[in-house]
Design an enzyme around this catalytic site. Structure first.
Site, PDB file in Angstrom:
ATOM      1  N   GLU A 134       0.853  -1.043   0.064  1.00 25.87           N
ATOM      2  CA  GLU A 134      -0.049   0.077   0.168  1.00 25.87           C
ATOM      3  C   GLU A 134       0.980   1.174   0.056  1.00 25.87           C
ATOM      4  O   GLU A 134       2.011   1.343   0.489  1.00 25.87           O
ATOM      5  CB  GLU A 134      -0.940   0.085   1.094  1.00 25.87           C
ATOM      6  CG  GLU A 134      -1.954  -0.935   1.205  1.00 25.87           C
ATOM      7  CD  GLU A 134      -3.036  -1.044   2.157  1.00 25.87           C
ATOM      8  OE1 GLU A 134      -4.440  -1.064   1.673  1.00 25.87           O
ATOM      9  OE2 GLU A 134      -2.800  -0.776   3.151  1.00 25.87           O
ATOM     10  N   GLY A 179       6.624  -1.563   6.615  1.00 27.12           N
ATOM     11  CA  GLY A 179       7.791  -2.061   6.675  1.00 27.12           C
ATOM     12  C   GLY A 179       8.784  -1.193   7.315  1.00 27.12           C
ATOM     13  O   GLY A 179       8.417   0.040   7.923  1.00 27.12           O
ATOM     14  N   CYS A 213      -1.503   6.097   9.845  1.00 22.23           N
ATOM     15  CA  CYS A 213      -0.225   5.675  10.404  1.00 22.23           C
ATOM     16  C   CYS A 213      -0.490   4.129  11.166  1.00 22.23           C
ATOM     17  O   CYS A 213      -1.424   4.357  11.876  1.00 22.23           O
ATOM     18  CB  CYS A 213       0.354   6.366  11.624  1.00 22.23           C
ATOM     19  SG  CYS A 213       0.818   8.032  10.980  1.00 22.23           S
TER      20      CYS A 213
HETATM   21  N1  SAH Z   1       8.447   0.962  10.722  1.00 20.13           N
HETATM   22  C1  SAH Z   1       8.661   2.527  10.741  1.00 20.13           C
HETATM   23  C2  SAH Z   1       7.860   2.974   9.644  1.00 20.13           C
HETATM   24  C3  SAH Z   1       6.602   2.688   9.370  1.00 20.13           C
HETATM   25  S1  SAH Z   1       5.372   3.139  10.722  1.00 20.13           S
HETATM   26  C4  SAH Z   1       8.488   2.868  12.208  1.00 20.13           C
HETATM   27  O1  SAH Z   1       8.065   2.028  12.636  1.00 20.13           O
HETATM   28  O2  SAH Z   1       8.693   3.870  12.509  1.00 20.13           O
HETATM   29  C5  SAH Z   1       4.968   4.798  10.635  1.00 20.13           C
HETATM   30  C6  SAH Z   1       4.474   5.272  12.038  1.00 20.13           C
HETATM   31  O3  SAH Z   1       3.182   4.821  12.510  1.00 20.13           O
HETATM   32  C7  SAH Z   1       5.333   4.817  13.268  1.00 20.13           C
HETATM   33  O4  SAH Z   1       5.658   6.049  13.932  1.00 20.13           O
HETATM   34  C8  SAH Z   1       4.479   4.026  14.261  1.00 20.13           C
HETATM   35  O5  SAH Z   1       4.917   3.772  15.465  1.00 20.13           O
HETATM   36  C9  SAH Z   1       3.139   4.745  13.528  1.00 20.13           C
HETATM   37  N2  SAH Z   1       2.093   3.842  14.062  1.00 20.13           N
HETATM   38  C10 SAH Z   1       1.889   2.187  13.838  1.00 20.13           C
HETATM   39  N3  SAH Z   1       0.861   1.756  13.954  1.00 20.13           N
HETATM   40  C11 SAH Z   1       0.129   2.824  14.361  1.00 20.13           C
HETATM   41  C12 SAH Z   1      -1.193   3.117  15.028  1.00 20.13           C
HETATM   42  N4  SAH Z   1      -2.093   2.034  15.048  1.00 20.13           N
HETATM   43  N5  SAH Z   1      -1.563   4.217  15.364  1.00 20.13           N
HETATM   44  C13 SAH Z   1      -0.894   5.401  15.161  1.00 20.13           C
HETATM   45  N6  SAH Z   1       0.221   5.180  14.789  1.00 20.13           N
HETATM   46  C14 SAH Z   1       0.895   4.042  14.396  1.00 20.13           C
HETATM   47 FE1  SF4 Z   2       6.947  -2.372  11.589  1.00 18.89          FE
HETATM   48 FE2  SF4 Z   2       4.566  -1.201  12.020  1.00 18.89          FE
HETATM   49 FE3  SF4 Z   2       6.472  -1.501  14.045  1.00 18.89          FE
HETATM   50 FE4  SF4 Z   2       6.950   0.345  12.154  1.00 18.89          FE
HETATM   51  S1  SF4 Z   2       5.122   0.372  13.536  1.00 18.89           S
HETATM   52  S2  SF4 Z   2       8.197  -1.104  13.040  1.00 18.89           S
HETATM   53  S3  SF4 Z   2       5.790  -0.878  10.241  1.00 18.89           S
HETATM   54  S4  SF4 Z   2       5.364  -2.981  12.685  1.00 18.89           S
END
Ligand code: SAH
Ligand code: SF4
Length: 345
Positions: A91, A165, A339
């Protein structure tokens, strides 16, 4: 078969040399790919027919097609389910900000199919890890969004590696893709307009600093101590909070730029004033900004976003200690484009 989107300007020049063509052909070819946003290796007037024939026989443009696209109610967030050549899917999200001439468009790119970190609140983590993306597949996502921007009379101005990722666990491919997307003869996206978001992969952060890659960096912290952090990011064992913060300090000193710390706020888990104090303590002396992200709903996690009063109290404590913070605007939640909501089921 070469995927031309995998190649940096240097790689392209090298390929032409290998094929015994003048390296001057790299420029019109690059323009065709990254200015004209071509999806076919059709006739490029400036290229000799022999080179074109060889390209058509031995190279492809790895552009991606959408299996599905959905738009948010306000029309400003679009999410695309893109087909990879091996049948996997990812996505990518397009987000529009601002008004009139100030309108900016950001593409949120994926770096892997799934993710191995398994953060409990993240839909990508809940789906597990399949494979790394190639640099060409990362480039192709940005080009997909850039083409849509062009149709809308806009320019793609910002990139965030915040899709599916963990970008720093696919370091080489991500850095190659960013070099291509940043190149001034192509999409020319400014280094500061490119944000890499990492769960806190220490060796990757140190490497960014040592290699002098001046992109924006966001580190997903979520907790100020290791036990609480592990409860949210079970795979963070190799990266203790103290060592992570030391790596962040090293990064800010070496590159002379601040870090964004991301904090997904979950009611009753990490939104208390004590936790805000602990965070402020940890960040003392690090040039930074805290981005608070109210939890977005995912099927596999039963938590609530912190309420506005708790968020305000949290921010006040940071502000008293001179730590700037912002609350991430919620975007595309109803189409699961926010996010942590990206997944392929
Ligand atoms: N793997 C990387 C980038 C992808 S996630 C990372 O973890 O930073 C991008 C952002 O979305 C991260 O800050 C992550 O903590 C946040 N995120 C993941 N799940 C979420 C959720 N359910 N609600 C709000 N933010 C979330
Ligand atoms: Fe992976 Fe989601 Fe954790 Fe980012 S927030 S490291 S995408 S599992």
């Amino acid at each position: 078969m070469h995927n031309l989107y995998d190649l940096t300007p240097n790689d392209l020049t090298q390929l032409l040399t290998e094929w015994e063509f003048a390296t001057a052909h790299a420029r019109p070819l690059w323009r065709h790919l990254y200015r004209d946003l071509a999806t076919e290796l059709a006739t490029i007037a400036e290229l000799p027919p022999k080179l074109l024939a060889r390209l058509q026989a031995e190279a492809t443009l790895g552009h991606l097609t959408a299996a599905k696209s959905v738009q948010s109610q306000d029309g400003r967030t679009n999410k695309f389910l893109l087909n990879l050549r091996d049948g996997e899917q990812i996505e990518t999200v397009q987000m529009e900000y601002g008004e009139g001439p100030q309108t900016r468009t950001t593409a949120c790119l994926s770096s892997q199919v799934g993710c191995a970190l398994g953060c409990v609140f993240c839909a990508t983590g809940q789906m597990g890890f399949t494979r790394n993306l190639t640099s060409g597949e990362i480039v192709a996502q940005a080009l997909y969004v850039a083409r849509r921007c062009r149709e809308q009379g806009q320019r793609l101005s910002n990139l965030v590696l915040m899709g599916m990722g963990e970008p720093l666990l696919n370091y080489e491919a991500v850095m190659t893709a960013l070099e291509i997307l940043h190149n001034s003869a192509g999409l020319a996206i400014g280094a500061k307009q490119i944000t890499i978001s990492t769960v806190g992969v220490i060796p990757g952060i140190v490497r960014l600093a040592d290699e002098g890659r001046k992109y924006s960096l966001a580190v997903s912290l979520h907790a100020g101590n290791q036990p609480e952090r592990l409860a949210m990011i079970p795979a963070a064992h190799p990266w203790p909070v103290a060592e992570l913060l030391a790596a962040c300090r090293y990064y800010t000193e070496k590159l002379q730029q601040k870090i964004f710390f991301e904090w997904t706020l979950i009611a009753g888990k990490n939104d208390s004033t004590d936790q805000a104090r602990e965070l402020a303590e940890l960040l003392q002396g690090i040039p930074c900004q805290v981005n608070l992200i109210p939890l977005n709903p995912t099927v596999g996690f039963d938590g609530q976003a912190g309420d506005t009063a708790a968020i305000a109290a949290f921010r006040n404590i940071l502000a008293e200690r001179q730590i700037p913070s912002s609350v991430r605007q919620r975007r595309g939640i109803e189409i699961a484009a926010g996010c942590g909501q990206l997944a392929v089921t």
